[in-house]
Design a protein around this motif. Structure first.
Motif, mmCIF file in Angstrom:
data_model
loop_
_atom_site.group_PDB
_atom_site.id
_atom_site.type_symbol
_atom_site.label_atom_id
_atom_site.label_comp_id
_atom_site.label_asym_id
_atom_site.label_seq_id
_atom_site.Cartn_x
_atom_site.Cartn_y
_atom_site.Cartn_z
ATOM 1 N N GLY A 12 0.837 -1.208 0.000
ATOM 2 C CA GLY A 12 0.000 0.000 0.000
ATOM 3 C C GLY A 12 0.863 1.246 0.000
ATOM 4 O O GLY A 12 1.958 1.261 -0.553
ATOM 5 N N ASP A 13 0.376 2.315 0.637
ATOM 6 C CA ASP A 13 1.112 3.577 0.674
ATOM 7 C C ASP A 13 2.395 3.435 1.477
ATOM 8 O O ASP A 13 2.395 2.877 2.577
ATOM 9 C CB ASP A 13 0.253 4.675 1.303
ATOM 10 C CG ASP A 13 -0.820 5.183 0.360
ATOM 11 O OD1 ASP A 13 -0.760 4.872 -0.842
ATOM 12 O OD2 ASP A 13 -1.721 5.903 0.818
ATOM 13 N N VAL A 14 3.499 3.957 0.913
ATOM 14 C CA VAL A 14 4.789 3.966 1.603
ATOM 15 C C VAL A 14 5.391 5.364 1.478
ATOM 16 O O VAL A 14 5.124 6.087 0.526
ATOM 17 C CB VAL A 14 5.768 2.910 1.040
ATOM 18 C CG1 VAL A 14 5.268 1.501 1.311
ATOM 19 C CG2 VAL A 14 6.010 3.101 -0.440
ATOM 20 N N GLN A 15 6.191 5.735 2.451
ATOM 21 C CA GLN A 15 6.895 7.018 2.443
ATOM 22 C C GLN A 15 8.323 6.794 1.963
ATOM 23 O O GLN A 15 9.006 5.882 2.430
ATOM 24 C CB GLN A 15 6.912 7.624 3.850
ATOM 25 C CG GLN A 15 5.549 7.955 4.397
ATOM 26 C CD GLN A 15 4.919 9.153 3.697
ATOM 27 O OE1 GLN A 15 5.597 10.070 3.259
ATOM 28 N NE2 GLN A 15 3.600 9.113 3.575
ATOM 29 N N LEU A 16 8.774 7.637 1.046
ATOM 30 C CA LEU A 16 10.131 7.538 0.493
ATOM 31 C C LEU A 16 10.803 8.894 0.544
ATOM 32 O O LEU A 16 10.133 9.930 0.483
ATOM 33 C CB LEU A 16 10.087 7.097 -0.969
ATOM 34 C CG LEU A 16 9.323 5.833 -1.326
ATOM 35 C CD1 LEU A 16 9.118 5.753 -2.824
ATOM 36 C CD2 LEU A 16 10.089 4.624 -0.831
#
Length: 114
Positions: A12-16
């Motif tokens: 799903g949503d991930v922070q990079l």
């Protein structure tokens, strides 16, 4: 440093961080641009298409980018019939012999019109 939210199909949503992804732009027409990143959750490489607007935003934020193009061989004129599974099997058998190159040269000479 700029933080980007991306979507991993598994996590799903991930922070990079902006340096964690690479923008890829094809110099050939009709090929959509994309970006790729390694998911911090599952560690799989994820590829996503990107509109020109998204590409501009990512690059202006400092994302690494690369330009690529299709190999020139794809534009070359091809002649003759397409390869068949039997052709590939014959090539495999030919390559098992130490004299495969000499046999291949002789075969090409026999089948090439003068």
């Amino acid at each position: 440093m700029t933080t980007v939210r991306a979507q991993c199909p598994a996590c799903g949503d991930v922070q990079l961080q902006i340096d964690d992804l690479t923008v890829r732009v094809c110099s050939d027409d009709d090929i959509p641009s994309a970006y790729r990143f390694r998911c911090p959750g599952c560690e799989q490489t994820v590829h996503r298409e990107a509109s020109p607007r998204i590409v501009d935003l990512l690059v202006s934020a400092g994302a690494p980018h690369e330009t690529w193009s299709w190999p020139a061989e794809l534009a070359e004129h091809r002649s003759g019939p397409p390869l068949t599974p039997d052709d590939l099997l014959d090539l495999h058998v030919l390559l098992e012999d130490d004299t495969w190159f000499q046999q291949l040269v002789a075969l090409v000479r026999r089948t090439t019109p003068e």
